[in-house]
Design a protein around this motif. Structure first.
Motif, mmCIF file in Angstrom:
data_model
loop_
_atom_site.group_PDB
_atom_site.id
_atom_site.type_symbol
_atom_site.label_atom_id
_atom_site.label_comp_id
_atom_site.label_asym_id
_atom_site.label_seq_id
_atom_site.Cartn_x
_atom_site.Cartn_y
_atom_site.Cartn_z
ATOM 1 N N SER A 151 1.814 -0.212 16.251
ATOM 2 C CA SER A 151 2.353 0.816 17.137
ATOM 3 C C SER A 151 1.850 0.601 18.563
ATOM 4 O O SER A 151 2.619 0.640 19.516
ATOM 5 C CB SER A 151 1.948 2.201 16.636
ATOM 6 N N TRP A 152 0.542 0.337 18.690
ATOM 7 C CA TRP A 152 -0.018 0.095 20.016
ATOM 8 C C TRP A 152 0.530 -1.189 20.626
ATOM 9 O O TRP A 152 0.876 -1.220 21.809
ATOM 10 C CB TRP A 152 -1.541 0.040 19.958
ATOM 11 N N VAL A 153 0.655 -2.245 19.843
ATOM 12 C CA VAL A 153 1.162 -3.524 20.370
ATOM 13 C C VAL A 153 2.571 -3.355 20.924
ATOM 14 O O VAL A 153 2.948 -4.001 21.903
ATOM 15 C CB VAL A 153 1.095 -4.626 19.283
ATOM 16 N N SER A 154 3.347 -2.446 20.320
ATOM 17 C CA SER A 154 4.717 -2.221 20.812
ATOM 18 C C SER A 154 4.733 -1.712 22.249
ATOM 19 O O SER A 154 5.769 -1.738 22.906
ATOM 20 C CB SER A 154 5.453 -1.238 19.903
ATOM 21 N N GLN A 155 3.593 -1.272 22.761
ATOM 22 C CA GLN A 155 3.509 -0.736 24.120
ATOM 23 C C GLN A 155 3.083 -1.782 25.152
ATOM 24 O O GLN A 155 2.733 -1.450 26.279
ATOM 25 C CB GLN A 155 2.562 0.465 24.153
ATOM 26 N N GLY A 156 3.097 -3.062 24.751
ATOM 27 C CA GLY A 156 2.788 -4.129 25.694
ATOM 28 C C GLY A 156 1.302 -4.246 25.969
ATOM 29 O O GLY A 156 0.459 -4.009 25.096
ATOM 30 N N ILE A 157 0.966 -4.566 27.213
ATOM 31 C CA ILE A 157 -0.412 -4.873 27.593
ATOM 32 C C ILE A 157 -1.342 -3.680 27.349
ATOM 33 O O ILE A 157 -2.487 -3.857 26.912
ATOM 34 C CB ILE A 157 -0.511 -5.379 29.049
ATOM 35 N N ILE A 158 -0.846 -2.460 27.601
ATOM 36 C CA ILE A 158 -1.664 -1.263 27.363
ATOM 37 C C ILE A 158 -2.065 -1.198 25.889
ATOM 38 O O ILE A 158 -3.211 -0.900 25.543
ATOM 39 C CB ILE A 158 -0.905 0.020 27.758
ATOM 40 N N GLY A 159 -1.132 -1.502 25.003
ATOM 41 C CA GLY A 159 -1.412 -1.483 23.568
ATOM 42 C C GLY A 159 -2.401 -2.542 23.147
ATOM 43 O O GLY A 159 -3.276 -2.309 22.307
ATOM 44 N N HIS A 160 -2.273 -3.740 23.747
ATOM 45 C CA HIS A 160 -3.223 -4.811 23.438
ATOM 46 C C HIS A 160 -4.633 -4.423 23.888
ATOM 47 O O HIS A 160 -5.615 -4.670 23.169
ATOM 48 C CB HIS A 160 -2.786 -6.132 24.095
ATOM 49 N N ILE A 161 -4.728 -3.808 25.052
ATOM 50 C CA ILE A 161 -6.032 -3.365 25.560
ATOM 51 C C ILE A 161 -6.610 -2.293 24.627
ATOM 52 O O ILE A 161 -7.796 -2.332 24.283
ATOM 53 C CB ILE A 161 -5.918 -2.842 27.011
ATOM 54 N N GLN A 162 -5.784 -1.348 24.189
ATOM 55 C CA GLN A 162 -6.231 -0.302 23.261
ATOM 56 C C GLN A 162 -6.776 -0.926 21.981
ATOM 57 O O GLN A 162 -7.845 -0.549 21.503
ATOM 58 C CB GLN A 162 -5.071 0.651 22.939
ATOM 59 N N ASN A 163 -6.057 -1.895 21.425
ATOM 60 C CA ASN A 163 -6.513 -2.538 20.188
ATOM 61 C C ASN A 163 -7.821 -3.286 20.401
ATOM 62 O O ASN A 163 -8.710 -3.267 19.558
ATOM 63 C CB ASN A 163 -5.437 -3.474 19.630
ATOM 64 N N LEU A 164 -7.956 -3.936 21.541
ATOM 65 C CA LEU A 164 -9.188 -4.662 21.858
ATOM 66 C C LEU A 164 -10.363 -3.692 21.952
ATOM 67 O O LEU A 164 -11.428 -3.932 21.379
ATOM 68 C CB LEU A 164 -9.022 -5.446 23.168
ATOM 69 N N ILE A 165 -10.162 -2.588 22.640
ATOM 70 C CA ILE A 165 -11.220 -1.577 22.755
ATOM 71 C C ILE A 165 -11.586 -1.025 21.395
ATOM 72 O O ILE A 165 -12.766 -0.842 21.064
ATOM 73 C CB ILE A 165 -10.785 -0.454 23.716
ATOM 74 N N SER A 166 -10.601 -0.760 20.552
ATOM 75 C CA SER A 166 -10.860 -0.262 19.194
ATOM 76 C C SER A 166 -11.683 -1.250 18.385
ATOM 77 O O SER A 166 -12.604 -0.868 17.646
ATOM 78 C CB SER A 166 -9.542 0.016 18.458
ATOM 79 N N LEU A 167 -11.369 -2.529 18.521
ATOM 80 C CA LEU A 167 -12.142 -3.567 17.796
ATOM 81 C C LEU A 167 -13.578 -3.604 18.287
ATOM 82 O O LEU A 167 -14.510 -3.701 17.491
ATOM 83 C CB LEU A 167 -11.482 -4.936 17.971
ATOM 84 N N ILE A 168 -13.758 -3.545 19.592
ATOM 85 C CA ILE A 168 -15.111 -3.584 20.177
ATOM 86 C C ILE A 168 -15.923 -2.372 19.703
ATOM 87 O O ILE A 168 -17.080 -2.486 19.319
ATOM 88 C CB ILE A 168 -15.044 -3.653 21.716
ATOM 89 N N ARG A 169 -15.301 -1.191 19.689
ATOM 90 C CA ARG A 169 -15.993 0.028 19.288
ATOM 91 C C ARG A 169 -16.374 0.028 17.812
ATOM 92 O O ARG A 169 -17.373 0.609 17.427
ATOM 93 C CB ARG A 169 -15.135 1.248 19.583
ATOM 94 N N SER A 170 -15.544 -0.614 16.992
ATOM 95 C CA SER A 170 -15.818 -0.608 15.553
ATOM 96 C C SER A 170 -16.755 -1.731 15.123
ATOM 97 O O SER A 170 -17.213 -1.755 13.988
ATOM 98 C CB SER A 170 -14.510 -0.696 14.766
ATOM 99 N N SER A 171 -17.065 -2.647 16.049
ATOM 100 C CA SER A 171 -18.001 -3.749 15.707
ATOM 101 C C SER A 171 -19.423 -3.225 15.654
ATOM 102 O O SER A 171 -19.829 -2.388 16.461
ATOM 103 C CB SER A 171 -17.927 -4.846 16.767
ATOM 104 N N PRO A 172 -20.216 -3.735 14.662
ATOM 105 C CA PRO A 172 -21.619 -3.253 14.552
ATOM 106 C C PRO A 172 -22.495 -3.732 15.691
ATOM 107 O O PRO A 172 -22.287 -4.560 16.434
ATOM 108 C CB PRO A 172 -22.096 -3.836 13.228
#
Length: 172
Positions: A151-172
């Protein structure tokens, strides 16, 4: 405190449907108190029965205004851009017999924060931002991470940035 106001009392209200299906309207007064301090006080959160029509919302607001006996001190209403708010203000003015002293177009103010939020959403998510946000909220509720990322990727660069931030936040 309201009766000691140094000027007019301005009212804002907004309706919200809770996850369990209750339609609730929050009603807030804005005024300058007797010590010349700007105040914002929650007057009430009340259930709206029936549909979210302007008349139903307006009646709920009228009941609260009458409860606090502030009819004669009312100034303007600051509300979001929903069409039923126009009807609600018209209903309130008629019900409280204020249409003689209050012109609807002068006492129904649009919330600048809401306007800026809508513009920012359209800028970030495109012209169908409300549709996408509704669909996205349903995906968030399902807690399906892969669907959420798509869903986020469908929003282009903003979605990619959101997914990247989510990955960083969920990393130990």
């Amino acid at each position: 405190m309201l009766r000691k106001s140094r000027g007019k009392i301005y009212i804002s209200f907004d309706i919200w449907t809770s996850p369990n299906g209750y339609a609730l309207v929050g009603i807030v007064s804005h005024f300058v108190d007797d010590d010349y301090q700007v105040r914002a006080i929650l007057l009430g959160i009340r259930e709206v029965y029936g549909e979210h029509s302007g008349e139903n919302v307006g009646q709920t607001v009228v009941d609260v205004i009458r409860e606090f006996q502030t009819e004669s001190e009312l100034g303007a209403f600051v509300l979001d851009n929903a069409g039923n708010n126009d009807t609600a203000v018209r209903y309130i003015l008629n019900e409280l017999e204020l249409h003689v002293t209050h012109e609807e177009e002068h006492c129904r103010l649009r919330c600048l924060g809401h306007i800026i939020n809508l513009a920012a959403q359209d800028f970030i998510f495109g012209q169908n931002s409300e549709k996408w946000l509704r669909e996205h909220a349903a995906i968030e509720d399902s807690a399906d991470i892969e669907d959420l990322q798509r869903s986020w990727v469908s929003q282009g660069i903003i979605g990619h940035i959101q997914n990247l931030i989510s990955l960083i936040r969920s990393s130990p």
